[in-house]
Every structure is written in structure tokens, then in C-alpha cells.
Write an enzyme that holds these catalytic residues in place. Sequence first.
Site, PDB file in Angstrom:
ATOM      1  N   GLY A  70     -39.119 -51.772 -38.989  1.00 51.82           N
ATOM      2  CA  GLY A  70     -39.807 -50.817 -37.679  1.00 51.82           C
ATOM      3  C   GLY A  70     -38.157 -52.032 -36.282  1.00 51.82           C
ATOM      4  N   ASN A 127     -35.840 -50.753 -35.203  1.00 55.78           N
ATOM      5  CA  ASN A 127     -35.465 -49.591 -33.535  1.00 55.78           C
ATOM      6  C   ASN A 127     -37.030 -49.188 -32.922  1.00 55.78           C
ATOM      7  OD1 ASN A 127     -32.398 -48.962 -34.021  1.00 55.78           O
ATOM      8  ND2 ASN A 127     -33.524 -48.869 -36.250  1.00 55.78           N
ATOM      9  N   LYS A 145     -48.344 -30.508 -48.539  1.00 56.42           N
ATOM     10  CA  LYS A 145     -47.738 -31.433 -47.314  1.00 56.42           C
ATOM     11  C   LYS A 145     -47.721 -31.026 -45.671  1.00 56.42           C
ATOM     12  CE  LYS A 145     -42.872 -32.248 -45.861  1.00 56.42           C
ATOM     13  NZ  LYS A 145     -41.418 -32.236 -46.862  1.00 56.42           N
ATOM     14  N   MET A 166     -39.224 -42.201 -43.856  1.00 57.76           N
ATOM     15  CA  MET A 166     -38.543 -41.688 -44.877  1.00 57.76           C
ATOM     16  C   MET A 166     -39.185 -40.835 -45.629  1.00 57.76           C
ATOM     17  SD  MET A 166     -35.743 -43.678 -45.317  1.00 57.76           S
ATOM     18  CE  MET A 166     -35.718 -43.825 -47.155  1.00 57.76           C
ATOM     19  N   ARG A 167     -39.910 -39.619 -45.286  1.00 57.23           N
ATOM     20  CA  ARG A 167     -39.837 -38.135 -45.487  1.00 57.23           C
ATOM     21  C   ARG A 167     -39.505 -37.240 -44.581  1.00 57.23           C
ATOM     22  NH1 ARG A 167     -44.194 -38.422 -48.961  1.00 57.23           N
ATOM     23  NH2 ARG A 167     -44.526 -40.932 -49.474  1.00 57.23           N
ATOM     24  N   ASN A 192     -33.368 -38.303 -34.637  1.00 55.01           N
ATOM     25  CA  ASN A 192     -32.629 -39.116 -35.823  1.00 55.01           C
ATOM     26  C   ASN A 192     -32.249 -40.342 -35.787  1.00 55.01           C
ATOM     27  OD1 ASN A 192     -33.816 -40.250 -37.957  1.00 55.01           O
ATOM     28  ND2 ASN A 192     -32.150 -39.422 -38.816  1.00 55.01           N
ATOM     29  N   HIS A 228     -29.405 -42.183 -37.691  1.00 53.80           N
ATOM     30  CA  HIS A 228     -28.949 -42.370 -39.494  1.00 53.80           C
ATOM     31  C   HIS A 228     -27.680 -43.780 -39.192  1.00 53.80           C
ATOM     32  CE1 HIS A 228     -26.869 -41.408 -43.164  1.00 53.80           C
ATOM     33  NE2 HIS A 228     -26.273 -41.582 -42.483  1.00 53.80           N
TER      34      HIS A 228
END
Length: 200
Positions: A12, A14, A65, A90-91, A107, A109
Site C-alpha cells: 500500500g 502507492n 467471481k 492482485m486479481r 492502473n 505498472h
Amino acid sequence: MTNIAVFASGRGTNLSAIIKAVKKGKIQANLSLLVCDQPGAGAVGRAKRAGVKTALVKRQDFHGKKEFEDKIIEYLEESKIDLIVMAGFMRILSPGFVEKYSGRILNIHPALLPAFKGSHAIKDAFEYGVKVTGATVHFVDEKMDHGPIILQKAVVIEGNDSLGSLENKIHKAEHRLYPEAIRLFCEGKLKLEGRSVKVL
Ligand code: GRF
């Protein structure tokens, strides 16, 4: 004002950078919610200390899901979320979920996309021997690490860098880049034209 939900599964850092930017008024938004699938994640403690509400959703508590994501959507709607910020979640979100929030999911990366996709990007770049890597903020689409690129920051790999020192440099770059991209989104300065993002 934009209501933001951060999705995280890990440390966490970020999340903390975003919390700080909101507190300082650099991002004019409400950080309304943390969505986390790991009860022991560092992100949970960080949100708690900052007074950010946490929605804990453990995948194993749901049959499929769809049920898992429906619960998340329930939390998002309850907090009237306008923007989803993925920070080490992580999903993989289903195409239906991504479609529902299309153009409103970011997102980060830890590489210069489209190079080094996947969950070991820093190590992969280091082991490949590239001289420049970095961080990328992009809109999320139905493919992993693929959506339209918003901002990138290059990080040079020096001869004396180790994997650890490179990780530190990239995280430092991320903590500046992500709040900046979120600020641009919240100020309505990102214009999506096909695959290309214009910064107004
Ligand atoms: C970051 O390196 C981000 O690029 C990747 O996951 C990591 C999350 O780190 N998607 P943290 O949990 O914010 O410290």
C-alpha cells in the site's frame, strides 16, 4: 468532487502516496474507499490510520467471481465511486466489470509498457539487462497491462544498481507519477481518443 476507490492487495505504498496528495490538496477528490482482498495487507493499516473506509472482500468467501465482483460493486455504489485506482490489486477484473467502469479505472505498472507486462516486471527488466525501465499509469481495459497509456516515467538502471535498489527507484517514481495522473483525471484533463490519451 471525484470519489475515489483504491484497490490494493499488498503493502500500500502507492495508497499512502495518494492519501498524502489528497491531504495536501494536490488532488481535489475524496479518497472514499479502499477495496482489499487480503486482510493482512499493509494497505489495510495505512487506510485505517488515514481514516479511509476499507471494504474487505476475500475471494474465498464467494462462490464465483461474479458474486465476488457484485459485492465489490455494491461497496462502490454505496460510496458513489467515480474513479477506481488499482494499486497492486492482485486479481484480474472480469470484462463485464471493466466494461461497467470503462474509462474510469486506472492502473500503475512498474515498467515501461508495453515492455515487461506481468507481475514480476521489475525483476524481468533487471534480468533482461535493459538500461532504462520505469513506471506506467494506464487506463484498464479487458487485457492485462494493456489499456491506453496516460503517463510514463523512465528510470535509468545504473551499473551499480541491484534488484533492490532498482525496486526502490521505481517505487519512488510511482509515488510521484500516480498522484499526478489521478490529479489530471480529477481535473478532467485526460481525453481518451481510441488508444491514445491526450493530456489537455
Ligand atoms: C507497485 O509496484 C505497482 O506498480 C504494482 O504493484 C505494486 C504495488 O505496491 N502494480 P504498493 O502496494 O503500492 O506498495
